[in-house]
Design an enzyme around this catalytic site. Sequence first.
Site, short mmCIF file in Angstrom:
data_model
loop_
_atom_site.label_atom_id
_atom_site.label_comp_id
_atom_site.label_asym_id
_atom_site.label_seq_id
_atom_site.Cartn_x
_atom_site.Cartn_y
_atom_site.Cartn_z
N TYR A 25 -4.86 4.52 0.53
CA TYR A 25 -6.00 3.73 0.01
C TYR A 25 -5.68 2.96 -1.27
O TYR A 25 -6.54 2.84 -2.14
CB TYR A 25 -7.23 4.62 -0.22
CG TYR A 25 -7.54 5.60 0.89
CD1 TYR A 25 -7.48 5.22 2.22
CD2 TYR A 25 -7.91 6.92 0.60
CE1 TYR A 25 -7.78 6.12 3.24
CE2 TYR A 25 -8.20 7.83 1.60
CZ TYR A 25 -8.13 7.43 2.93
OH TYR A 25 -8.42 8.32 3.92
N HIS A 26 -4.45 2.45 -1.39
CA HIS A 26 -4.08 1.74 -2.62
C HIS A 26 -3.62 0.30 -2.39
O HIS A 26 -2.61 -0.12 -2.96
CB HIS A 26 -2.93 2.50 -3.33
CG HIS A 26 -3.31 3.84 -3.84
ND1 HIS A 26 -2.39 4.82 -4.16
CD2 HIS A 26 -4.52 4.40 -4.11
CE1 HIS A 26 -3.01 5.90 -4.59
NE2 HIS A 26 -4.31 5.68 -4.56
N PRO A 27 -4.31 -0.52 -1.59
CA PRO A 27 -3.82 -1.89 -1.39
C PRO A 27 -3.85 -2.71 -2.68
O PRO A 27 -4.81 -2.64 -3.44
CB PRO A 27 -4.78 -2.47 -0.34
CG PRO A 27 -6.01 -1.64 -0.44
CD PRO A 27 -5.56 -0.27 -0.84
N ASP A 68 0.86 -1.19 0.00
CA ASP A 68 0.00 0.00 0.00
C ASP A 68 0.89 1.23 0.00
O ASP A 68 2.07 1.16 0.35
CB ASP A 68 -0.91 -0.01 1.24
CG ASP A 68 -1.97 1.09 1.21
OD1 ASP A 68 -2.31 1.57 0.11
OD2 ASP A 68 -2.49 1.46 2.29
#
Length: 544
Positions: A474-476, A308
């Site tokens: 918020y980028h898993p 992330d």
Amino acid sequence: MTWSTIAETSVMRLSPDKRKGMRTEFDYVVVGAGSAGCVLANRLSEDPTTTVALLESGGSDRKFEIKMPLGYPKLFKTEYDWNFTTGKQVGLHDRKLYWPRGRVLGGSSSLNGQIWMRGYRTDYDDWNVPGWSYDEVLPYFQRAEQRLDGSRDGTYGTTGPIYISDLRSPNPTTEAFLQACAELGWTRLEEIDGPDRDGFAPAAVTQRRGRRWSSADAYLRPALRRRNLTVLTNVSVTRVLVEGGRAVGVEYGDAHRVAVRKEIILCAGAIGSPQLLMFSGIGDPEDLNAGGIEVLHRLPGVGKNLQDHLASCVVVHCPLPVTLVAARSIHQLARFFLTRTGMLTSNLGEAMAFVRTGPDEPAPDVELLFAPAPFIDDGQTPPPGHGLTIGATVLRPESRGRIMLNGPELIIDPCYLSTETDVWRQVGALRLAMRVAATDALKSYVGKPMEPYRVADTDEELAEWIREHSQSAYHPVGTCKMGQEDYAVVDSSLRVRGVKGLRVADASVMPNIIRGHTHAPTVMIAEKAADLIKMGGRPRRPQC
Ligand SMILES: Cc1cc2nc3c(=O)[nH]c(=O)nc-3n(C[C@H](O)[C@H](O)[C@H](O)COP(=O)(O)OP(=O)(O)OC[C@H]3O[C@@H](n4cnc5c(N)ncnc54)[C@H](O)[C@@H]3O)c2cc1C
């Protein structure tokens, strides 16, 4: 659980009688109607002789805060959000971080920050997976894109279903941020994804006429009239049914089943897809045992390789009352309704800079994202007044985490800042954000630090502050890694290794996080997946 078929503009709930008459066997079953799932539902149902079911855990996206671009933080921790929390993060002083994820038609594309960005050539080339080099995936980006307001340097596609716009009413402080970047000697770019890739630009956003344009808007709505596409909302798939090494259907709710003739495609996202594989008995035997699940197929990489982006934010008071804090007014609401302009059309992250911290970096390694508002505590703490945020993110962190089971409980452990290199890179990134905030160009808009941000002098103090206050960007991605080595979960055609008739196509398949934001790459993955499925796994040149 609700069976529903979506008419063009609304969700139609079927009576139990009609439910009985509904088809329960399809050629393709797509699980999850997010950034990727909507693409696949559309592309696979283009052939009228093929039947497709799209199963989504959430419900309708007919909600003002989804359509209105600035509304999305209001959806956090509501029924539209999975509202995940990570496990304690050792690198962040044992804090647990909040992870929003869309649980609604459109998935996270219905509550994201609307930035469209592909990432860098080297990101895809470094994936080192046959068929996924930048040159090979570029046509799939272009097939998805429709750049409004003129594709300035011919970068973006011009005829695809995803509308990409300029912001209609950028904040005055956003232009000051861009000038601040110029003052530091960085290059102003025509497009952030254009040929010159180091520099800064206003955000290009997935909006049409001042409204959010999610994957559901772009791909699902136009396909809803097709009789061969069935969309079921409020259906949480609990497992994939596998018989004799082949996926034959999915189960949801109280042992309800949907059978599949050809393939199941998991598009449940970087948390949902590995979780479903594990619940189906596909994964690392140790993890499955911990979850009390019988091992059906050993695949040790499931849930591993979690990555992330971490954001550390410079937040300052703004002495002039011009920021988005003023968006909550009758005047702005009237502007939005009457002219689709004004502060409510802002996506919050209005401009960004991509910069290198050293000459040896093959591409920018830091992103600075500018928001003309204070963004504190994931937007959940009301700001004490007007303010600005510059978020600093290391684009290719080394830290790798995992998703695992503990009985019925899901544990998300991104292992943020688990390497020294990541810690000092994050310090370097934050220092860049501080330099921007200190420029002459931003002088008239930058006041005192806003709590909890505080100015620190030494690298050690900054590292300490980073551990105390950083949040997820918020980028898993990465939990069903694509590749050929042992830990790969899917092959280069996105087929789950060792199970026939089952693919994963969403953010979870990225082997490494890209230098940018993750919606556009996920749409690209789904566009390519559709071609791979139609061609039975054989690559071809996409028709744009
Ligand atoms: C607040 C926020 C802001 C962001 N901002 C940006 C941005 O500005 N730009 C950008 O590029 N990216 C952004 N992202 C990231 C980007 O939106 C995601 O990377 C992308 O949407 C992931 O797509 P996906 O298809 O993998 O998953 P999702 O879009 O999350 O879709 C997964 C879908 O599967 C459904 N699902 C899950 N489990 C099940 C189940 N068991 N049964 C049925 N359905 C299920 C979910 O409800 C969801 O609808 C943001 C994300 C968030 C949360």
